[in-house]
Design a protein around this motif. Sequence first.
Motif, mmCIF file in Angstrom:
data_model
loop_
_atom_site.group_PDB
_atom_site.id
_atom_site.type_symbol
_atom_site.label_atom_id
_atom_site.label_comp_id
_atom_site.label_asym_id
_atom_site.label_seq_id
_atom_site.Cartn_x
_atom_site.Cartn_y
_atom_site.Cartn_z
ATOM 1 N N ARG A 356 109.491 -45.005 51.970
ATOM 2 C CA ARG A 356 110.224 -44.185 51.008
ATOM 3 C C ARG A 356 109.386 -42.996 50.534
ATOM 4 O O ARG A 356 109.911 -41.911 50.313
ATOM 5 C CB ARG A 356 110.616 -45.043 49.789
ATOM 6 C CG ARG A 356 111.663 -46.097 50.085
ATOM 7 C CD ARG A 356 112.999 -45.459 50.425
ATOM 8 N NE ARG A 356 113.490 -44.655 49.321
ATOM 9 C CZ ARG A 356 114.328 -43.636 49.449
ATOM 10 N NH1 ARG A 356 114.734 -43.273 50.661
ATOM 11 N NH2 ARG A 356 114.743 -42.972 48.405
ATOM 12 N N THR A 357 108.072 -43.212 50.402
ATOM 13 C CA THR A 357 107.193 -42.109 50.004
ATOM 14 C C THR A 357 107.228 -40.990 51.029
ATOM 15 O O THR A 357 107.312 -39.802 50.694
ATOM 16 C CB THR A 357 105.759 -42.618 49.817
ATOM 17 O OG1 THR A 357 105.745 -43.638 48.821
ATOM 18 C CG2 THR A 357 104.839 -41.481 49.374
ATOM 19 N N LYS A 358 107.173 -41.377 52.298
ATOM 20 C CA LYS A 358 107.226 -40.372 53.362
ATOM 21 C C LYS A 358 108.574 -39.638 53.357
ATOM 22 O O LYS A 358 108.641 -38.415 53.533
ATOM 23 C CB LYS A 358 106.997 -41.048 54.714
ATOM 24 C CG LYS A 358 106.878 -40.069 55.881
ATOM 25 C CD LYS A 358 106.549 -40.797 57.161
ATOM 26 C CE LYS A 358 106.371 -39.814 58.312
ATOM 27 N NZ LYS A 358 107.537 -38.945 58.522
ATOM 28 N N GLU A 359 109.675 -40.396 53.133
ATOM 29 C CA GLU A 359 110.990 -39.764 53.087
ATOM 30 C C GLU A 359 111.086 -38.779 51.923
ATOM 31 O O GLU A 359 111.658 -37.689 52.062
ATOM 32 C CB GLU A 359 112.068 -40.844 52.952
ATOM 33 C CG GLU A 359 112.241 -41.700 54.199
ATOM 34 C CD GLU A 359 113.227 -42.835 53.968
ATOM 35 O OE1 GLU A 359 113.702 -42.976 52.813
ATOM 36 O OE2 GLU A 359 113.518 -43.578 54.931
ATOM 37 N N LEU A 360 110.544 -39.184 50.761
ATOM 38 C CA LEU A 360 110.571 -38.283 49.608
ATOM 39 C C LEU A 360 109.743 -37.028 49.852
ATOM 40 O O LEU A 360 110.136 -35.917 49.451
ATOM 41 C CB LEU A 360 110.050 -39.015 48.364
ATOM 42 C CG LEU A 360 110.988 -40.059 47.758
ATOM 43 C CD1 LEU A 360 110.288 -40.818 46.649
ATOM 44 C CD2 LEU A 360 112.244 -39.394 47.206
ATOM 45 N N GLU A 361 108.579 -37.191 50.499
ATOM 46 C CA GLU A 361 107.768 -36.020 50.806
ATOM 47 C C GLU A 361 108.502 -35.072 51.735
ATOM 48 O O GLU A 361 108.472 -33.845 51.550
ATOM 49 C CB GLU A 361 106.445 -36.470 51.432
ATOM 50 C CG GLU A 361 105.493 -37.162 50.448
ATOM 51 C CD GLU A 361 104.260 -37.709 51.122
ATOM 52 O OE1 GLU A 361 104.222 -37.715 52.377
ATOM 53 O OE2 GLU A 361 103.330 -38.149 50.392
ATOM 54 N N ASP A 362 109.179 -35.632 52.768
ATOM 55 C CA ASP A 362 109.968 -34.793 53.682
ATOM 56 C C ASP A 362 111.097 -34.087 52.934
ATOM 57 O O ASP A 362 111.363 -32.892 53.161
ATOM 58 C CB ASP A 362 110.541 -35.662 54.816
ATOM 59 C CG ASP A 362 109.454 -36.205 55.736
ATOM 60 O OD1 ASP A 362 108.336 -35.634 55.722
ATOM 61 O OD2 ASP A 362 109.713 -37.197 56.440
ATOM 62 N N THR A 363 111.749 -34.833 52.038
ATOM 63 C CA THR A 363 112.849 -34.229 51.269
ATOM 64 C C THR A 363 112.346 -33.118 50.365
ATOM 65 O O THR A 363 112.972 -32.060 50.242
ATOM 66 C CB THR A 363 113.550 -35.317 50.428
ATOM 67 O OG1 THR A 363 114.026 -36.351 51.283
ATOM 68 C CG2 THR A 363 114.724 -34.736 49.657
ATOM 69 N N ASN A 364 111.198 -33.336 49.729
ATOM 70 C CA ASN A 364 110.626 -32.304 48.850
ATOM 71 C C ASN A 364 110.264 -31.043 49.622
ATOM 72 O O ASN A 364 110.457 -29.919 49.147
ATOM 73 C CB ASN A 364 109.399 -32.851 48.129
ATOM 74 C CG ASN A 364 109.759 -33.837 47.034
ATOM 75 O OD1 ASN A 364 110.871 -33.777 46.503
ATOM 76 N ND2 ASN A 364 108.860 -34.742 46.709
ATOM 77 N N ARG A 365 109.719 -31.244 50.836
ATOM 78 C CA ARG A 365 109.388 -30.062 51.664
ATOM 79 C C ARG A 365 110.649 -29.285 52.001
ATOM 80 O O ARG A 365 110.667 -28.048 51.959
ATOM 81 C CB ARG A 365 108.667 -30.511 52.946
ATOM 82 C CG ARG A 365 107.185 -30.826 52.738
ATOM 83 C CD ARG A 365 106.440 -30.881 54.067
ATOM 84 N NE ARG A 365 106.965 -31.933 54.922
ATOM 85 C CZ ARG A 365 106.537 -33.194 54.922
ATOM 86 N NH1 ARG A 365 105.570 -33.544 54.092
ATOM 87 N NH2 ARG A 365 107.049 -34.089 55.732
ATOM 88 N N LYS A 366 111.721 -30.008 52.362
ATOM 89 C CA LYS A 366 112.981 -29.332 52.694
ATOM 90 C C LYS A 366 113.546 -28.591 51.477
ATOM 91 O O LYS A 366 114.068 -27.480 51.603
ATOM 92 C CB LYS A 366 113.998 -30.353 53.199
ATOM 93 C CG LYS A 366 113.635 -30.949 54.556
ATOM 94 C CD LYS A 366 114.648 -32.006 54.968
ATOM 95 C CE LYS A 366 114.266 -32.640 56.312
ATOM 96 N NZ LYS A 366 115.221 -33.700 56.714
ATOM 97 N N LEU A 367 113.435 -29.228 50.289
ATOM 98 C CA LEU A 367 113.927 -28.565 49.071
ATOM 99 C C LEU A 367 113.123 -27.309 48.755
ATOM 100 O O LEU A 367 113.684 -26.291 48.330
ATOM 101 C CB LEU A 367 113.846 -29.535 47.893
ATOM 102 C CG LEU A 367 114.907 -30.632 47.839
ATOM 103 C CD1 LEU A 367 114.622 -31.596 46.692
ATOM 104 C CD2 LEU A 367 116.300 -30.027 47.672
#
Length: 618
Positions: A356-367
């Motif tokens: 989940r941490t990795k997914e959140l980091e990917d999502t933050n980069r996209k945002l």
Amino acid sequence: MKLSRFNNVKESILKFFKVNNSIHTAAIFIVIIPLVLFFYFQQETEDSIRSSIFEQQKQVQIDSTRAIAQHLQSDMELILSRLQGLAMSSIIQDGDYTSNLTKSLLVDYYKKINSTTPVDRLFLYDKNGISIIDIAPSGNPSYAGMDFSFRSWVNETKNTMSPVVSDMYVGIDGKNRIAMTHPIITTNSSGSYYNGLVGVVIPINEFFNYYGNIYDIQSQYLAVLDNKGTQLVHPVDSLVGKPFFGNFTQNLTGHNDRLNNLVKTVMSGSPSSEVYQFINSERLNAGYPIIVEGAPMYSVFVITPTSFIYSKINEIIDKERLQMLTLIIGIIAAVLLLILFLSKVNSTLDKSVKRRTKELEDTNRKLEIANRNVQIHDDMQKEFINIAAHELRNPVQSLLGFSDILTKLIGNIDLYKHPMEAINRNAKRLKRLVDIVLEVSQLDSDLLTLNKEPINLKEMITEIMCNYQDRTNGDRKYNIVLEDSSGPNDSKILNADKSRLTQVIRNLIDNALEFTKDEDEIMINMNKTNNGREIEVTISDPGYGIHPDVLPLLFTKFVKKSSRGTGLGLYVSKKIIEAHGGRIWAKNNENGNGVTFGFSLPVQDQRSNPDNFNDTNQ
């Protein structure tokens, strides 16, 4: 050697049992201690729950009683209002009591009243108490032609020439009823005259049963008293029609002081509630007055045997006890299993957290990328609008200049005059739009420059009003009024940019004029606020108001109240006022008609520079 081996085996066996005994002992404690604690605290918890739920039920009953009383009050006032409308109708005011048109009118009103409240019949009596028209359900006898002058409520209506809600009476068919009447009053130059009445009769049991149980005394039921203390509705038939404070009722209730005080309080016009004994059982009673024509007319009581309430509470407690016991057993089993699976769960959670941490980091980069793209797009849009506005300015100015020249050359030639006027008018409109876009671009870039100077706000507003009064817009006349609510010695001097402030006031006046008619009055009010440190200006109109969904967004770009305009005027006004250190707002008028725009600005302190102004008109 053999003895040594035997001793080793013996120690191993003893150790095994010791370990297992420890596990068994721990398991026994894990099972027994929670159960002992559960049963120990259960009784106190249940007592607390009973008390809490009873109070909740009491409040629910009080709220329910209030709702029933208000509903009854509303229905009775609606009946009186409809009877008034019927009595004031032109047909009846003309004295036409016998035509088919009058009967059709009464039939229509009977249906309207019966759609909300059960009534037996609707009738029209002449001034002598003779029934002229009698509307009743199909199959019921008609009383048209009968003399009802013996009824007290007929004579009361005639003598008082006012609406009447009667006491309970026994109808011709033996049913208990109440009557509601409204006089027919004819007014001419000689005075006002009584010409009869219109009214309805309401079957008491059917009417009040519509709002609650009036028959079963073992469950929650309804009891109703009139303003004389007569009991209109009660599950005990022998009490109906009896005065509550009479010997019969008092002997039956055991002269209960709590109950008597409750009834007196409610009859005086104040809601109340009480718990008391009634015929060897406890009752919870909540009372509420019914106000008709400004006075307490009835008192409605919702009464519940406490045994009925506690039976419901015990059902809830039994259910909660079973759920709690099941929960404790489940917790015990879960604790035992949790020890075995804890390390596996921990490993699984660790993997899940990392994923989940990795997914959140990917999502933050996209945002972050999306936000940068949006910012770039916004900057490009602002730059494009700014360039387009600047590029359009010179061609529009040339277009205006040449159109003025051509208009003068053409003169009064009708073939070319009207097209040239249209070209000139639309060129001016385009110029205004370009100017607004450039102004908004400056505001967004914080490039607004204010040329502040001491100005007299009252004189400036008066000058603006004169300009509107000098203008013509077809046949329309502008009705703009200035009201100064501040004191005669209060300063109206502001340190402000006069042209910008004029722009704001003209914009707010234009908004008001757009949504008002010729005869409507635009009210401008000036007032001191914040202990005299600010002056407040409001501009009110009696127009259509603003939709609640639009109101919070009104001062943002491209939001407007009509299909006309750019939606930028209020945004520009807000920026100008805020640049002066003030604030601006809008709200719909409390009477439901129109809207009020307002702004406040800090007042210039005359003592700080007394040589700069001479405010003689203050």
